[in-house]
Design a protein around this motif. Structure first.
Motif, PDB file in Angstrom:
ATOM      1  N   ILE A  14       0.813  -1.086   0.114  1.00 52.21           N
ATOM      2  CA  ILE A  14      -0.148   0.011   0.033  1.00 52.21           C
ATOM      3  C   ILE A  14       0.817   1.142  -0.002  1.00 52.21           C
ATOM      4  N   VAL A  15       1.816   1.154   0.810  1.00 49.10           N
ATOM      5  CA  VAL A  15       2.823   2.463   0.902  1.00 49.10           C
ATOM      6  C   VAL A  15       3.395   2.517  -0.479  1.00 49.10           C
ATOM      7  N   LEU A  16       4.170   1.512  -0.966  1.00 50.18           N
ATOM      8  CA  LEU A  16       4.680   1.540  -2.454  1.00 50.18           C
ATOM      9  C   LEU A  16       4.081   1.689  -3.678  1.00 50.18           C
ATOM     10  N   GLY A  17       2.719   1.304  -3.502  1.00 49.01           N
ATOM     11  CA  GLY A  17       1.878   1.461  -4.631  1.00 49.01           C
ATOM     12  C   GLY A  17       2.083   0.141  -5.651  1.00 49.01           C
ATOM     13  N   ILE A  18       2.523  -0.885  -5.107  1.00 49.10           N
ATOM     14  CA  ILE A  18       2.654  -2.010  -5.829  1.00 49.10           C
ATOM     15  C   ILE A  18       1.738  -3.126  -5.263  1.00 49.10           C
ATOM     16  N   SER A  19       1.639  -4.415  -5.859  1.00 48.33           N
ATOM     17  CA  SER A  19       0.980  -5.673  -5.194  1.00 48.33           C
ATOM     18  C   SER A  19       1.828  -6.253  -4.195  1.00 48.33           C
ATOM     19  N   PRO A  20       1.033  -6.738  -3.098  1.00 50.59           N
ATOM     20  CA  PRO A  20       1.840  -7.513  -1.990  1.00 50.59           C
ATOM     21  C   PRO A  20       2.643  -8.528  -2.760  1.00 50.59           C
ATOM     22  N   SER A  21       2.207  -9.222  -3.979  1.00 54.91           N
ATOM     23  CA  SER A  21       3.150 -10.318  -4.383  1.00 54.91           C
ATOM     24  C   SER A  21       4.379  -9.619  -5.091  1.00 54.91           C
ATOM     25  N   GLY A  22       4.127  -8.314  -5.570  1.00 58.65           N
ATOM     26  CA  GLY A  22       5.280  -7.728  -6.092  1.00 58.65           C
ATOM     27  C   GLY A  22       6.239  -7.071  -5.078  1.00 58.65           C
ATOM     28  N   VAL A  23       5.783  -7.002  -3.895  1.00 58.05           N
ATOM     29  CA  VAL A  23       6.827  -6.777  -2.825  1.00 58.05           C
ATOM     30  C   VAL A  23       7.458  -7.923  -2.567  1.00 58.05           C
ATOM     31  N   GLY A  24       6.702  -9.166  -2.425  1.00 56.75           N
ATOM     32  CA  GLY A  24       7.329 -10.423  -2.063  1.00 56.75           C
ATOM     33  C   GLY A  24       8.591 -10.701  -3.044  1.00 56.75           C
ATOM     34  N   GLN A  25       8.120 -10.563  -4.417  1.00 55.95           N
ATOM     35  CA  GLN A  25       9.119 -10.685  -5.409  1.00 55.95           C
ATOM     36  C   GLN A  25      10.351  -9.846  -5.248  1.00 55.95           C
ATOM     37  N   ARG A  26      10.071  -8.659  -4.949  1.00 58.95           N
ATOM     38  CA  ARG A  26      11.040  -7.645  -4.959  1.00 58.95           C
ATOM     39  C   ARG A  26      12.117  -8.090  -3.732  1.00 58.95           C
ATOM     40  N   LEU A  27      11.614  -8.740  -2.569  1.00 60.15           N
ATOM     41  CA  LEU A  27      12.185  -9.111  -1.409  1.00 60.15           C
ATOM     42  C   LEU A  27      13.256 -10.439  -1.834  1.00 60.15           C
ATOM     43  N   ALA A  28      12.403 -11.432  -2.507  1.00 58.91           N
ATOM     44  CA  ALA A  28      13.048 -12.549  -2.923  1.00 58.91           C
ATOM     45  C   ALA A  28      14.257 -12.414  -3.938  1.00 58.91           C
ATOM     46  N   ARG A  29      14.055 -11.416  -4.718  1.00 54.89           N
ATOM     47  CA  ARG A  29      15.221 -11.021  -5.555  1.00 54.89           C
ATOM     48  C   ARG A  29      16.375 -10.334  -4.633  1.00 54.89           C
ATOM     49  N   VAL A  30      16.259  -9.690  -3.584  1.00 55.29           N
ATOM     50  CA  VAL A  30      17.151  -8.822  -2.648  1.00 55.29           C
ATOM     51  C   VAL A  30      17.533 -10.250  -2.014  1.00 55.29           C
ATOM     52  N   ARG A  31      16.825 -11.020  -1.309  1.00 58.62           N
ATOM     53  CA  ARG A  31      17.639 -11.987  -0.741  1.00 58.62           C
ATOM     54  C   ARG A  31      18.515 -12.765  -1.647  1.00 58.62           C
ATOM     55  N   GLN A  32      18.168 -13.119  -2.858  1.00 52.93           N
ATOM     56  CA  GLN A  32      18.741 -14.023  -3.672  1.00 52.93           C
ATOM     57  C   GLN A  32      20.077 -13.262  -3.953  1.00 52.93           C
ATOM     58  N   ARG A  33      20.058 -11.906  -4.226  1.00 53.51           N
ATOM     59  CA  ARG A  33      21.177 -10.979  -4.471  1.00 53.51           C
ATOM     60  C   ARG A  33      22.219 -11.153  -3.280  1.00 53.51           C
ATOM     61  N   LEU A  34      21.701 -11.052  -2.169  1.00 52.85           N
ATOM     62  CA  LEU A  34      22.730 -10.879  -1.054  1.00 52.85           C
ATOM     63  C   LEU A  34      22.770 -12.048  -0.298  1.00 52.85           C
ATOM     64  N   GLY A  35      22.499 -13.362  -0.958  1.00 51.24           N
ATOM     65  CA  GLY A  35      22.604 -14.632  -0.484  1.00 51.24           C
ATOM     66  C   GLY A  35      21.987 -14.917   0.836  1.00 51.24           C
ATOM     67  N   ALA A  36      20.878 -14.168   1.360  1.00 52.26           N
ATOM     68  CA  ALA A  36      20.359 -14.329   2.530  1.00 52.26           C
ATOM     69  C   ALA A  36      19.451 -15.657   2.419  1.00 52.26           C
ATOM     70  N   GLY A  37      19.131 -15.990   3.705  1.00 54.58           N
ATOM     71  CA  GLY A  37      18.195 -16.949   3.866  1.00 54.58           C
ATOM     72  C   GLY A  37      16.903 -16.514   4.185  1.00 54.58           C
ATOM     73  N   SER A  38      16.749 -15.293   4.505  1.00 55.90           N
ATOM     74  CA  SER A  38      15.666 -14.842   5.203  1.00 55.90           C
ATOM     75  C   SER A  38      15.429 -13.105   5.007  1.00 55.90           C
ATOM     76  N   THR A  39      14.488 -12.502   5.070  1.00 52.32           N
ATOM     77  CA  THR A  39      14.424 -11.277   5.079  1.00 52.32           C
ATOM     78  C   THR A  39      14.918 -10.573   5.927  1.00 52.32           C
ATOM     79  N   ARG A  40      14.846 -11.146   7.151  1.00 52.66           N
ATOM     80  CA  ARG A  40      15.657 -10.445   8.578  1.00 52.66           C
ATOM     81  C   ARG A  40      17.086 -10.574   8.428  1.00 52.66           C
ATOM     82  N   GLU A  41      17.655 -11.637   7.714  1.00 52.30           N
ATOM     83  CA  GLU A  41      19.123 -11.490   7.606  1.00 52.30           C
ATOM     84  C   GLU A  41      19.342 -10.656   6.481  1.00 52.30           C
ATOM     85  N   ALA A  42      18.788 -10.437   5.551  1.00 53.83           N
ATOM     86  CA  ALA A  42      18.974  -9.457   4.385  1.00 53.83           C
ATOM     87  C   ALA A  42      18.870  -7.945   5.180  1.00 53.83           C
TER      88      ALA A  42
END
Length: 179
Positions: A39-67
């Motif tokens: 809601i804050v970013l103006g994108i869908s919740p799945s878009g947020v999830g995909q964005r965070l998944a790409r960040v986790r993958q790029r950083l090699g983090a196992g979770s969003t908390r680790e990222a």
């Protein structure tokens, strides 16, 4: 208490390659759910999830908390190396005021206010708050009476078109039988 080891060079390079939007999503993930971020970013919740998944993958983090921990560690180390303040950790200066929700019972408002987030993320509009509460309209912007009105207008238009077509056939049949 032992100090944490510094970030590995490949992790630093990965963090520096994150887009400003990806960094903002990580900062928001500190205290917001995917739906709230959407809601804050103006994108869908799945878009947020995909964005965070790409960040986790790029950083090699196992979770969003680790990222988030890696980003925080990077930003804190970056500030220890240079003379920078919290305002340099975001793309735009923090302005405006934060209005915590009256339903904020878990202290998320304090964490939000104390974290480094651009002001555009801190004060959602009334429509964003209503949407978060589930009061959004699900079928476009029309209410039920408005939809019924448009159905009636369409039905009347069809009836008129039918009568005009019948009148045209009647006229054609008179012309053909009269000659």
């Amino acid at each position: 208490m032992d100090a944490e080891p510094p970030l590995r060079p490949e992790t630093i390079k990965a963090i520096e390659s994150l887009t400003p939007q990806q960094r903002d999503s990580l900062r928001l993930a500190r205290s917001m759910s995917d739906k709230e971020q959407a809601i804050v970013l103006g994108i869908s919740p799945s878009g947020v999830g995909q964005r965070l998944a790409r960040v986790r993958q790029r950083l090699g983090a196992g979770s969003t908390r680790e990222a988030i921990r890696l980003l925080d560690k990077y930003e804190n180390q970056d500030c220890r190396k240079t003379t920078c303040g919290p305002e340099t950790l975001v793309d735009s200066p923090i302005t405006g005021t934060f209005k915590p929700s009256e339903h904020d019972t878990n202290g998320a408002g304090d964490r939000l206010r104390d974290s480094v987030i651009p002001a555009r993320f801190l004060a959602p509009s009334q429509s964003q708050l209503e949407a978060l509460a589930g009061k959004e309209k699900s079928h476009g912007d029309l209410t039920i009476p408005q939809r019924l009105l448009w159905i009636c207008v369409g039905a009347i238009a069809l009836v008129i078109a039918g009568f005009l077509l019948l009148a045209a056939f009647e006229s054609l049949s008179r012309t053909l039988s009269g000659s």
